[in-house]
Scaffold this active site. Structure first.
Site, PDB file in Angstrom:
ATOM      1  N   LYS A 167       0.848  -1.205   0.000  1.00 37.88           N
ATOM      2  CA  LYS A 167       0.000   0.000   0.000  1.00 37.88           C
ATOM      3  C   LYS A 167       0.877   1.246   0.000  1.00 37.88           C
ATOM      4  CE  LYS A 167      -3.925   1.953   2.658  1.00 37.88           C
ATOM      5  NZ  LYS A 167      -4.799   1.756   3.839  1.00 37.88           N
ATOM      6  N   SER A 213      -9.783   1.757   2.935  1.00 39.23           N
ATOM      7  CA  SER A 213      -8.944   2.544   2.055  1.00 39.23           C
ATOM      8  C   SER A 213      -7.887   1.726   1.298  1.00 39.23           C
ATOM      9  CB  SER A 213      -8.239   3.630   2.865  1.00 39.23           C
ATOM     10  OG  SER A 213      -7.355   3.034   3.798  1.00 39.23           O
ATOM     11  N   SER A 238      -9.931  -0.608   7.111  1.00 36.00           N
ATOM     12  CA  SER A 238      -9.361  -0.487   5.765  1.00 36.00           C
ATOM     13  C   SER A 238      -8.681  -1.721   5.205  1.00 36.00           C
ATOM     14  CB  SER A 238      -8.363   0.660   5.734  1.00 36.00           C
ATOM     15  OG  SER A 238      -9.051   1.844   5.511  1.00 36.00           O
TER      16      SER A 238
HETATM   17  N1  GLN Z   1     -13.119   4.117   6.377  1.00 38.51           N
HETATM   18  C1  GLN Z   1     -12.508   4.534   7.597  1.00 38.51           C
HETATM   19  C2  GLN Z   1     -12.042   5.958   7.465  1.00 38.51           C
HETATM   20  O1  GLN Z   1     -12.328   6.541   6.500  1.00 38.51           O
HETATM   21  C3  GLN Z   1     -11.366   3.634   7.944  1.00 38.51           C
HETATM   22  C4  GLN Z   1     -10.199   3.889   7.114  1.00 38.51           C
HETATM   23  C5  GLN Z   1      -8.996   3.084   7.522  1.00 38.51           C
HETATM   24  O2  GLN Z   1      -9.109   2.070   8.185  1.00 38.51           O
HETATM   25  N2  GLN Z   1      -7.838   3.595   7.142  1.00 38.51           N
HETATM   26  O3  GLN Z   1     -11.430   6.518   8.283  1.00 38.51           O
END
Ligand code: GLN
Length: 492
Positions: free
Chosen positions: A84, A159, A183
C-alpha cells in the site's frame, strides 16, 4: 495472457514457494507472470500507482542465483507482493494517494518493508488508496479509482482498495495494507479475499505514514488463511522505532494452523445483526456460523452495548489525531509547496489548500474543532471515555468467548459514485469494523459466499489482544470446509 501466466498468478504464496522448491518455475518466471498480469488487467482494475518492474525482476534474478548456489533464502523467497502506498519504500515514491506527497521519495524503508526484503519477497509496486487512508472505497485517491475485480463497475472497498483488488485480480498473490477503522477487512470482504488487522502493537508502524496513530495497524491480504499466517510471521514482532510495538513473543502462526481448536465458543453480537444489514450478507454469515457449529463451536449470543457509539467515537478520535498528524504537510517540512504565495501564512494555506483533497480537509476541520478549547471536553475527551467502554465490552465478551463472529461489512461492493457525495453513508460501511480498532484487538475477514450478483461476502472474526494464532486456526477450520477462497475473479 499466456496459459502459464494465468496458471501461476492464480496460485497462493504457499503454492508459489512449493513450485520453486520443486523447480517447476523460478522467481523470475513467477515475477514475470505477475508483471504480465498487471499489464493485462491493471488498466481496468487500477490497483497500482507504481509498478517497479526493473527492481522486481532484479530481485527475482538475484534470488534465483542465490538458490542455485545453495544459499539459505528467506521464508517468502521469490514471492511477489504489493505494498500500500502509505508504507515507506526507500527510494520509491510514496504518495499516500495524495497530491501533497506527489513527489515524496522516502529516504528509508518502513519496518515491514525491511522485513519483506529480509524474507526475500519480491516487491512489485505500490497500490492505490483513499488519500491518507481516509475512506472506504478508494474514490478519495487523488490519482485514480480502483475497481472491484468481481465487477468493474463497483468499488473494491477502502482505504486499502488497491492492495485488496491486486490480490483479487491475481496481479499479486499477497499484499500489505493498513487498517485504522476497517481499511483491510472491509476491502478484503468486498473483494472476496482474506484480510487481517493484527492487534495494535503486533506489527511496527515505523514507516507507515500516520493517519490516526492510536488506531493504525499494518496488516495483510491474501487468497487464504495459510498465506496470511506466512506473511504475519514475517512482519510481526518488536521494533524499537515504534514505541507502541510490543515485545510479546511471535509464535509461528503456520505451526498449528491445521490443528482444529476444540471445543471453542463463538460470540455472536446482537448489535452486529441489527438494521442496515443486507439480507443476503446476513444469510451467508448465518450459514457460516452454522457450519462452524457443526465443527464443534458453541454459539453464544452476546451484547456489545457500546458498539452503537463506535462510529461517532471513531470520527472524533481519528480526526483529532489526523488533524495533528497532518500538520506536518506545510510545504516546508513535508509536501507540495504552492508556487504563488505572498507571505508565509499564505504559503501554508495555499500549499495545503492545493495539496489536500476534500475528505482530508473535512477531517482536519473536524479534528481541529473537537480539539479546540471549549469543545475538547464535550467531544474529544468524551470520545476517549466511550472508547474505554467499547474496550470493556470486548474484555467482558472474551472472558467467555474465543472469538466474536459477524459480518465484516453491512453490504457487498457498491457502485462507483453511489456513496461519494454522502459521507455519512460511506462512514457506515465500517460499522462492524471500527470498534476493533478502538479496542486495539485483532480482526480478520474471510470469504464466506457470494450474493445473487456474484459479489463476495466476508465473515469477520474478532479476537482478544494477541490471539491471532487462535483467530487464524478458527478461520482455517471454516476455510477448509468451503470453496470460497479457491474462486478467482475473471477480468474480461
Ligand atoms: N473508512 C474509515 C475511514 O475513512 C477507515 C479507514 C482506515 O481504516 N484507514 O477513516
Amino acid at each position: 495472457m499466456s496459459n502459464l501466466t494465468s496458471k501461476l498468478t492464480e496460485k497462493s504464496a504457499a503454492e508459489l514457494i512449493q513450485i520453486q522448491a520443486k523447480g517447476e518455475a523460478n522467481a523470475e518466471t513467477i515475477t514475470k507472470a505477475f508483471l504480465e498480469a498487471i499489464k493485462a488487467k491493471d488498466p481496468k482494475v487500477k490497483s497500482f500507482l507504481l509498478v517497479n518492474e526493473e527492481a522486481a525482476l532484479a530481485t527475482a534474478r538475484s534470488i534465483d542465483l542465490r538458490r542455485s548456489k545453495g544459499e539459505k533464502l528467506g521464508t517468502l523467497a521469490g514471492v511477489p507482493i504489493a505494498v500500500k502506498d502509505n508504507i515507506c519504500t526507500k527510494g520509491i515514491i510514496t504518495t499516500c494517494g495524495s497530491k501533497i506527497l506527489e513527489h515524496f521519495v522516502p529516504p528509508y524503508d518502513a519496518h515491514v518493508t525491511e522485513k519483506l526484503h529480509q524474507a526475500d519477497a519480491v516487491i512489485l509496486g505500490k497500490t492505490n488508496l483513499d488519500e491518507f487512508a481516509m475512506g472506504s472505497s478508494t474514490e478519495n485517491s487523488a490519482y485514480q479509482t480502483t475497481r472491484n475485480p468481481w465487477n468493474l463497475e463497483c468499488i473494491p472497498g477502502g482505504s486499502s482498495g488497491g492492495s485488496a483488488a491486486a490480490v483479487a485480480a491475481c496481479e499479486a498473490p499477497i499484499s500489505l495494507g493498513s487498517d485504522t477503522g476497517g481499511s483491510i477487512r472491509q476491502p478484503a470482504s468486498l473483494c472476496g479475499i482474506v484480510g487481517l488487522k493484527p492487534t495494535y502493537g503486533r506489527v511496527s508502524r515505523y514507516g507507515l505514514v500516520a493517519y490516526a496513530s492510536s488506531l493504525d495497524q499494518i496488516g495483510t491480504f491474501s487468497h487464504d488463511v495459510t498465506d496470511t499466517a506466512l506473511l504475519l510471521n514475517v512482519i510481526a514482532g518488536k521494533d524499537d522505532r515504534d514505541s507502541t510495538c510490543t515485545a510479546n513473543e511471535v509464535p509461528d502462526y503456520t505451526a498449528n494452523l491445521e490443528v482444529p481448536l476444540k471445543p471453542f465458543t463463538i460470540g455472536v453480537a446482537r448489535e452486529y445483526f441489527a438494521g442496515g444489514l443486507d439480507a443476503e450478507v446476513e444469510k451467508s454469515v448465518r450459514e457460516a456460523l452454522d457450519l462452524l457449529k457443526s465443527r464443534g463451536a458453541t454459539i453464544k449470543e452476546i451484547s456489545l452495548p457500546h458498539s452503537t457509539y463506535a462510529i461517532a467515537t471513531y470520527y472524533l478520535v481519528a480526526t483529532a489525531e489526523a488533524s495533528s498528524n497532518l500538520a506536518r504537510y506545510d510545504g516546508v517540512h513535508y509536501g507540495h509547496r504552492s508556487k504563488n504565495h505572498s507571505n508565509l501564512i499564505d504559503m501554508y494555506s495555499k500549499s495545503r489548500g492545493e495539496g489536500f483533497g476534500s475528505e482530508v480537509k473535512r477531517r482536519i476541520l473536524l479534528g481541529n474543532y473537537s480539539l479546540s478549547s471549549g469543545y475538547i471536553d464535550a467531544f474529544y475527551l468524551k470520545a476517549l471515555k466511550v472508547r474505554r467502554l467499547i474496550r470493556d465490552d470486548f474484555d467482558k465478551a472474551f472472558a467467555d468467548c474465543d472469538v466474536i463472529a459477524g459480518p465484516t461489512a453491512p453490504t457487498c461492493a457498491f457502485k462507483v459514485g453511489e456513496k461519494s457525495s454522502d459521507p455519512l453513508s460511506m462512514y457506515l460501511s465500517d460499522i462492524y469494523t471500527i470498534s476493533c480498532n478502538l479496542a486495539g484487538i485483532p480482526g480478520i475477514s474471510i470469504p464466506c459466499g457470494f450474493n445473487s450478483k456474484n459479489l463476495p461476502i466476508g465473515l469477520q472474526l474478532l479476537g482478544a489482544p494477541f490471539s491471532e494464532e487462535k483467530l487464524l486456526r478458527i478461520a482455517r477450520t471454516y476455510e477448509k470446509e468451503t470453496p470460497w477462497h479457491l474462486k478467482r475473479a475473471q477480468i474480461s
